[in-house]
Enzyme design. Structure first.
Site, PDB file in Angstrom:
ATOM      1  N   ASP A  32      14.818  -2.491  70.762  1.00 41.53           N
ATOM      2  CA  ASP A  32      13.863  -2.448  69.653  1.00 41.53           C
ATOM      3  C   ASP A  32      14.559  -2.617  68.316  1.00 41.53           C
ATOM      4  O   ASP A  32      14.023  -2.241  67.274  1.00 41.53           O
ATOM      5  CB  ASP A  32      13.089  -1.118  69.679  1.00 41.53           C
ATOM      6  CG  ASP A  32      14.004   0.085  69.501  1.00 41.53           C
ATOM      7  OD1 ASP A  32      15.209  -0.034  69.872  1.00 41.53           O
ATOM      8  OD2 ASP A  32      13.549   1.119  68.991  1.00 41.53           O
ATOM      9  N   ASP A  52      14.174  -0.504  63.316  1.00 44.84           N
ATOM     10  CA  ASP A  52      13.972   0.086  64.642  1.00 44.84           C
ATOM     11  C   ASP A  52      12.511   0.467  64.782  1.00 44.84           C
ATOM     12  O   ASP A  52      11.873   0.951  63.827  1.00 44.84           O
ATOM     13  CB  ASP A  52      14.815   1.358  64.804  1.00 44.84           C
ATOM     14  CG  ASP A  52      16.193   1.038  65.346  1.00 44.84           C
ATOM     15  OD1 ASP A  52      16.443  -0.142  65.643  1.00 44.84           O
ATOM     16  OD2 ASP A  52      17.026   1.958  65.433  1.00 44.84           O
TER      17      ASP A  52
END
Length: 887
Positions: free
Chosen positions: A803, A760
């Site tokens: 993301d 992430d």
């Protein structure tokens, strides 16, 4: 002499077949079963009507044996002496309230044809019944009349036989009496000669007695039903009784003193007749003396008849005389011949039906396989248990996937009491044409309710199913125009008169049955048209089978036809006429021009289609090619016709296709795609090879090839789009899941460890909120580029969503190797990201799961990586964390 035309039953009572309670008989049951099958109805009856009731001489599909006359449909047909048809009983005011309509039987449809006794009395009907309304056209009416005629023949057959038996008995008794009287006379004369001197005084009395005996013999001969003729040793007539006058047309006065041979012996037999009499005169013996024989004879008006004759020789006054009793049996022979012809016609109908008919006895023994059934199975009936029928006769379910169980075989179902209607199945004998059929059948029940067996009729729907399938899958150049042409069937006797015409023939001639049956064939044609067929009729009458085609004008209509004349030859080799079958080929003749026009249109269409279209025969020689071969390969289609594929194209071209062409010629439809060079670039062709089949035999192959280059490239682009993240160019979630499964499978095969990394971007929401989504997308693209640079080319980097990223590491042998990759990625992200005109620090949190298990589990690995990611985020981000369950 009176002749009783009835016959006796087992109790000695005299009963005709049409008399009440004469009992059911198999000969009538055969006809009702055949009628029910042919007319496709559940109930068929031979119904006989008396003053109070109607009772059923034969029945199929009905348990009752009789009904009251007051409610009987059949009494109406008997009363008017013609066919009665009720297409919907509920709509008919005569029957809508009838108990047979409103009750359990629920009759809706009825058709009955009266049957007549030998003396012209309407005694009952052959009728068919259904529980649903139905229409009844002229062809069906004619078929019912034909079957009723067969029933009528059976009803009257006993009367004819009884008449013949009675006449023969009377003749035999007369012969015995005559021989007895002759013996008495001979004995009397002998005694008189031996005792003449001693009994001279009794001579007058003896002579009177002799004259009385002679008078009695004369009376017997004169009143005899049979003709009696006596001749001397030279064949001259010396006695001629009244029956001889009636039989041969010569009066006694005209016959006496004339040679018998010239009176009744046909000219071709006279020499043999005279020679036989001379031999007997010389030697006292002959082959015909005291023998019951059948021979031809002629009458005064030159009519030909057949007689049964018994001839004896006797001496009187020292001279030899011959005495013969003769009986005209022409009528009996004609009746027998007519009955035999009708049986032949019935057998011919059964054998010419395209419907396969199979029957078995009550104990499961196969008793009937007609021609169509034998062709379906390629086998004759064989004594087999019903459990072996499906495997022996190759009976499969309609989809062809399974062999029928014994309980599913239509004939077994019918034998078990089920009424089978349009049961679909596949008959697939090894090495023979597969046939799809609809089977219908029922159980056969005797007059006393006993099981007689079962019968099934099978209709071949193979070509219909095949045509429908081909219509959906292929656009073939040729289509079947017609499959069944109307056939004209007729029978002509040796005199050249019609004895039978089916409904098609009657429609062809444009006349009623009564206008043609019994009339000369010549009357059905104009003189010029009869001249065309006369030569073939003569050949058929000579015992030769002939076939021919011609055009004809009948009733102002010009038609074309194909005809076959088949001689009717009896056991003795005599020609009794011929059978005629004709097929109307007018449509074929008239379609020839249309066919040429159609071929021209077909050539125009195929030459302008953007596809390669051709046809190869069984030897792989071109028989058709469209103009696209010129455009694609520079080959004139006209130059291809008659040449093999190897004559037209180089070896490498043929080698790619020949194996698939061979499969096509084995009966398989083949699809294949090949790359070819066209216009200096590589193109993809999609080809379909379709077998051309007729009657189960492959005659050639249709080839259709289209350019699918653009479609395949478009498919490739769509596939790439479906598996790629459009923002970063990385594999998307779908591609990741497929690649993870493949990597796990390789790990099992190679025995190597595998790792999964979840990543992430830290605080990515703040980047979007402060810089905007456009610059956020730029960060994602740069993040993806750095990830790709930090791992091996054999590792798989994917973007799941937002993301979230993943990396699949293959062939990693320990958690330490995974840690090195994680540290490298953290380090790769340290340089500032250029976001527009400014620089920004971007970091990532990484969760790593590793396993060296021989059976890695994708879900467990994903849960472990996700847990490690949350652990890394909880520790302050910008770092990696290894899962705690490494194995």
């Amino acid at each position: 002499m009176d002749i009783d035309l009835a016959f006796s039953d087992d109790t000695g009572r005299v009963r005709a077949p049409w008399m009440p309670d004469s009992g059911q008989e198999e000969r009538f049951d055969r006809l009702t079963r055949l009628t029910a099958i042919a007319m496709a109805v559940p109930i068929a009856l031979v119904s006989l009507v008396d003053d109070e009731r109607q009772w059923f001489k034969s029945r199929v599909g009905l348990d009752a044996t009789e009904t009251a006359r007051s409610i009987a449909f059949c009494r109406h047909a008997v009363a008017v002496r013609e066919m009665l048809v009720v297409e919907d009983a509920l709509q008919d005011p005569r029957f809508h309230a009838n108990p047979l309509v409103t009750g359990a039987l629920a009759i809706r449809f009825y058709a009955g044809q009266p049957v007549f006794s030998h003396d012209g009395e309407a005694v009952g009907t052959l009728c068919i019944i259904d529980t649903v309304p139905r229409q009844f056209d002229d062809a069906a009416r004619q078929s019912l009349r034909d079957f009723a005629s067969l029933v009528e023949d059976e009803l009257n057959k006993g009367a004819l036989i009884a008449a013949r038996v009675s006449a023969e008995g009377a003749l035999q008794a007369l012969n015995i009496e005559l021989e007895k009287r002759i013996d008495e006379r001979t004995a009397s004369l002998s005694d008189a000669n031996d005792t003449l001197k001693r009994e001279i005084r009794q001579r007058l009395s003896a002579e009177a007695t002799l004259r009385a005996n002679e008078e009695r013999i004369r009376t017997i001969i004169s009143s005899s039903f049979s003709a009696f003729i006596s001749t001397d040793a030279n064949g001259m007539v010396v006695d001629w009784n009244p029956s001889a006058e009636r039989t041969f047309g010569w009066t006694r006065e005209e016959a006496l003193g004339r040679e018998l041979a010239t009176l009744i012996v046909p000219e071709s037999y006279r020499a043999a007749h005279r020679a036989g009499m001379q031999r007997f005169t010389r030697h006292g013996a002959g082959s015909m003396i005291n023998t019951h024989i059948e021979m031809p004879a002629c009458t005064r008006d030159h009519g030909d008849i057949t007689v049964e004759m018994t001839i004896n020789a006797f001496e009187a006054g020292g001279e030899t005389f011959f005495g013969a009793f003769l009986h005209d049996v022409s009528g009996r022979i004609k009746a027998k011949l007519a009955l035999m012809q009708k049986q032949q016609l019935l057998d011919s109908v059964l054998e010419t039906l395209d419907v396969g008919v199979v029957a078995c006895s009550a104990d499961g023994e196969l008793t009937l396989f007609n021609r169509a059934a034998r062709e379906f199975h390629g086998l004759p009936p064989q004594a087999l248990p019903s459990g072996d029928w499906a495997s022996h006769y190759s009976l499969f379910s309609a989809d062809g996937t399974r062999l029928l169980e014994e309980r599913d075989v239509p004939l077994v179902r019918a034998l078990n009491g089920e009424t089978v209607r349009d049961c679909a199945m596949l008959i697939a004998p090894k090495g023979l044409h597969r046939r799809y059929v609809l089977a219908s059948g029922r159980r056969m029940i005797g007059p006393n309710g006993e099981a007689l067996g079962a019968v099934v009729a099978m209709k071949d729907i193979t070509e219909l199913s095949e045509s429908q399938r081909k219509l959906k899958l292929n656009e073939q150049r040729l289509r079947a125009i017609t499959e069944n042409l109307p056939a004209l069937v007729g029978q002509v006797d040796k005199a050249g008169n019609f004895t039978f015409l089916n409904s098609q023939a009657l429609r062809f001639y444009g006349r009623e049955n009564a206008q043609l049956i019994g009339q000369p064939v010549r009357q059905a044609y104009s003189a010029p048209e009869f001249e065309k067929v006369e030569q073939f009729i003569k050949l058929a009458m000579q015992g030769k089978r002939v076939s021919f085609e011609d055009e004809i004008t009948v009733e102002g209509r010009r038609s074309y036809y194909h005809a076959s004349y088949i001689p009717d030859i009896d056991a003795s080799g005599s020609v009794n006429g011929f059978y005629a079958m004709a097929f109307d080929i007018t449509a074929r003749k008239r379609s020839e021009i249309r066919q040429r026009d159609s071929e021209e249109r077909l050539r125009t269409v195929t030459d302008n289609l953007p596809a390669l279209i051709s046809y190869l025969d069984i030897d792989l020689r071109y028989r058709f090619a469209n103009a696209m071969y010129k455009q694609w390969y520079g080959i004139d289609p006209a130059d291809m016709v008659g040449k093999s594929i190897t004559d037209v194209f180089p070896a490498h071209f043929c080698g790619q296709r020949e194996q698939q062409l061979r499969r096509c010629l084995e009966g398989h439809t083949v699809h294949l795609e090949l790359e070819v060079e066209h216009g200096g670039e590589s193109r993809i062709l999609h080809s379909v090879y379709i077998p051309h089949m007729r009657d189960g035999v492959v005659l050639g192959a249709y080839l259709l090839s289209t350019d699918v280059t653009a479609a395949r490239r478009h498919e490739a682009n769509l596939k790439a789009l479906a598996n790629t993240d459009t923002l970063t160019g990385l594999p998307n979630r779908r591609s990741y899941e497929a690649e993870l499964e493949a990597a796990l499978a390789r790990s099992v095969r190679n025995g190597a460890g595998i790792a999964l990394m979840y990543l992430d971007i830290d605080r990515f929401k703040q980047i979007n909120d402060t810089l905007g989504h456009a610059w956020g997308d730029e960060v994602l693209r740069e993040f993806a580029r750095r990830l790709l640079g930090a791992v091996r080319t054999t590792d798989t980097v994917s973007r799941l969503a937002g993301d979230e990223f993943t990396i699949i590491l293959e062939s990693v042998h320990s958690p330490e190797e995974c840690a090195k990759v994680g540290a490298k990625i953290v380090e790769t992200m340290r340089p500032l990201f250029s976001v527009g005109a400014m620089a920004r620090q971007v970091s990532a949190s990484i969760g790593i799961a590793w396993t060296g298990s021989a059976q890695p589990d994708a879900r467990e690995l994903a849960r472990e990586a996700d847990a490690a990611l949350y652990q890394a985020k909880g520790a302050g981000c910008n770092q990696y964390c290894l899962g705690t369950k490494q194995a």
